[in-house]
Enzyme design. Structure first.
Site: not given
Ligand code: ZN
Length: 181
Positions: A45, A50, A107-108, A149-150, A153
């Site tokens: 995701g 991000q 998480c990226l 999670h997304e 964000h």
């Molecule tokens: Zn993340």
């Protein structure tokens, strides 16, 4: 185009995303770039924050994660998850089903950091797609986790906010180094 992934410490990760008022070429390009960036980074995701854009837009694709199953139901009928991937969600709204399930997340924007995070086991999502059509579905498993999670964000909430204080304390040194770039 693959975009640079914003790392922890950049204030855009704490910004609440503006609603997408209209799907134009810029939004379509952003979504395409986010998908390309997510696949390149082997993520499941990615949220617009991000890649440095505070907008209510996220992409998700859990089809590669065979070891962590998901379900997706539309109008109460379960449909094959792979057939619905990738998801591009605009202005998503999330309803959490009762219960708590702990699972590992990364998480990226936090390279090489993972932690156990409690999440609702199932969610109902209402959003718009790139065609401007309303989409509504229920998800469980990894998909439910990735969506929580997304969508966090998109509201400036990060997975470290959902960790136990002990886990966060254990990561304090790494987080400090990461935020210094
Ligand atoms: Zn993340």
């Amino acid at each position: 185009m693959i975009r640079d992934i914003v790392k922890y410490g950049d204030p855009v990760l704490r910004a609440k995303g503006a609603r997408v008022a209209r799907v134009d070429d810029g939004v379509r390009q952003l979504a395409a770039d986010m998908l390309e960036t997510m696949y390149d980074a082997h993520g499941v995701g990615l949220a617009a924050q991000q890649v440095g854009v505070a907008l209510q837009l996220c992409v998700v694709d859990v089809s590669g994660a065979e070891d962590r199953p998901s379900t997706l139901s539309i109008d109460g009928v379960e449909v094959p998850v792979e057939g619905r991937m990738p998801l591009v969600l605009l202005n998503p709204e999330l309803e959490l089903k009762p219960g708590r399930e702990v699972g590992v997340e990364g998480c990226l924007s936090f390279p090489e950091i993972t932690a156990d995070i409690p999440r609702a086991p199932a969610v109902v999502i209402r959003a718009f797609d790139l065609e401007g059509q309303e989409v509504r579905f229920e998800a469980t498993g990894l998909l439910a986790r990735a969506l929580q999670h997304e969508i966090d964000h998109l509201n400036g909430v990060l997975f470290i906010d959902r960790m136990s204080s002990a886990a966060r304390a254990g990561l304090a040194g790494r987080l400090k180094r990461l935020s210094r770039g």
